[in-house]
Design an enzyme around this catalytic site. Structure first.
Site, PDB file in Angstrom:
ATOM      1  N   ASP A  47      22.716  19.949  32.196  1.00 53.17           N
ATOM      2  CA  ASP A  47      23.860  19.501  31.413  1.00 53.17           C
ATOM      3  C   ASP A  47      24.233  18.075  31.768  1.00 53.17           C
ATOM      4  OD1 ASP A  47      26.043  19.749  29.567  1.00 53.17           O
ATOM      5  OD2 ASP A  47      26.072  21.898  30.017  1.00 53.17           O
ATOM      6  N   CYS A  99      18.448   3.149  29.813  1.00 53.09           N
ATOM      7  CA  CYS A  99      18.044   4.543  30.008  1.00 53.09           C
ATOM      8  C   CYS A  99      16.543   4.751  29.874  1.00 53.09           C
ATOM      9  CB  CYS A  99      18.797   5.446  29.024  1.00 53.09           C
ATOM     10  SG  CYS A  99      20.523   5.700  29.484  1.00 53.09           S
ATOM     11  N   GLY A 141      33.755   2.095  45.252  1.00 54.63           N
ATOM     12  CA  GLY A 141      32.329   2.206  44.989  1.00 54.63           C
ATOM     13  C   GLY A 141      31.497   1.859  46.198  1.00 54.63           C
TER      14      GLY A 141
END
Length: 348
Positions: free
Chosen positions: A51, A18, A140
């Site tokens: 969010d 991240c 995917g």
């Protein structure tokens, strides 16, 4: 002489986990003003409040939660990389109080640089985590990419009346953090071969621990807001929570769980580039104590890959929330602060 050693995944990526998120300021500039397109009434949560996921009301009993997350390797073991990426992607479903139902894989691999068995191991790791969450990978998309990239589209369901967002915190609430901080520091140390075996084991255990406490948190009553702490660090994601609810947070440094070796490494000057960008994005809204130091900026803005849930709940529900975390294996969950009227964040 031929070198037959396996390629280190992290050596093929400019960043990891991240920590690869766009700079918050750059992201805001890119996103610009919201679209004027009229949104359907069924879309009950969109990007307006930053969010964790979008939410579509299907009927009075069911809402669909949809999110996606992907990144470059934070570790060199391909199976572990897949597990971390999948755990991280599913976290946003849990942060909405929802239960995952199925996933789609997002795969970008430098095919000429990685052997098929390495790519297969990444996918297998992600698939194992998704199946453990009851959300099998149903398909995917894949591309040939310059860097290894893996993640999931994760879908879940929740009763519309039990949906949890990052914008519901109320004055008088307390704040609970589900996992220790320091994953970004650990990842930086790993790239420099400065991470101990014990700390690596802690890093893998934390980043592959699903945030299952989030599913059904609203059923406890008194849980008002939830988000997960990931690439923008604790202060970044808490800032979004405060802005969404129009409240102020007060957090206690001594109460925030941090991995011991991460604290030591940060004290020695080890940090990620993302922590500085995260601090620059939030510092105008942070009230700091007189003994504030660089290590505070590093730790509280450290980008967390597959980090913990941050919960805002009524004080009389704090014990029940902490008990739920511990029932799900999150032994380090801790009460770290409170919510007040006002704006911004005060660190004490």
């Amino acid at each position: 002489m031929d070198d037959t050693r396996p390629v280190r995944l992290s050596s093929l990526a400019h960043g990891g986990g991240c920590g690869c998120k766009l700079d918050p300021a750059v992201l805001s500039e890119i996103l610009g003003t919201p679209s004027a397109f009229p949104l359907p009434a069924e879309l009950i949560v969109d990007a307006a409040t930053r969010d964790d996921a979008a939410v579509w009301r299907i009927n009075d009993e069911t809402a669909l939660v949809a999110t996606t997350d992907f990144f470059t390797p934070i570790v060199d073991d391909p199976d572990v990389f897949g597990r971390i990426a999948a755990t991280n992607a599913l976290s946003d479903v849990y942060a909405m109080g929802a239960t995952p139902i199925f996933c789609l894989a997002l795969v970008g691999m430098p095919v000429g640089k990685l052997p098929p068995e390495t790519i297969r191991a990444i996918l297998a790791g992600g698939r194992a985590v998704a199946e453990a969450a009851g959300a099998p990978v149903a398909g995917g998309h894949s591309i040939d990419a310059a860097e290894p990239i893996y993640g999931l589209v994760a879908l879940g369901t929740v009763h519309p009346d039990r949906l949890l967002t990052n914008a519901g915190a109320r004055p008088g609430d307390v704040l609970i953090l589900g996992k220790p901080l320091g994953i970004g520091v650990f990842s930086a140390a790993l790239k420099q071969d400065r991470l101990s075996d014990a700390a690596y084991a802690q890093m893998v255990a934390s980043t592959t621990r699903l945030n299952t406490p989030g599913a059904g948190l609203a059923a406890l009553g008194g849980v008002h807001a939830v988000t997960d702490v990931t690439g923008f660090g604790l202060l970044g994601h808490l800032s979004e929570m405060c802005a969404g609810a129009g409240v102020k947070a007060v957090i206690e440094r001594a109460a925030i769980p941090v991995f011991d070796e991460a604290r030591t490494l940060a004290g020695e000057g080890l940090k990620t580039g993302a922590s500085g960008r995260n601090w620059a994005a939030v510092k105008a809204g942070i009230s700091c104590p007189e003994d504030w130091a660089v290590i505070d900026e590093v730790l509280w803005c450290d980008p967390q890959t597959s980090g913990g849930l941050l919960v805002s709940c009524a004080p009389d529900q704090a014990d029940a929330v902490l008990a739920r975390f511990r029932e799900h294996g999150h032994a380090d969950a801790a009460l770290i602060g409170r919510v007040e009227t006002g704006a911004g964040i005060s660190v004490i």
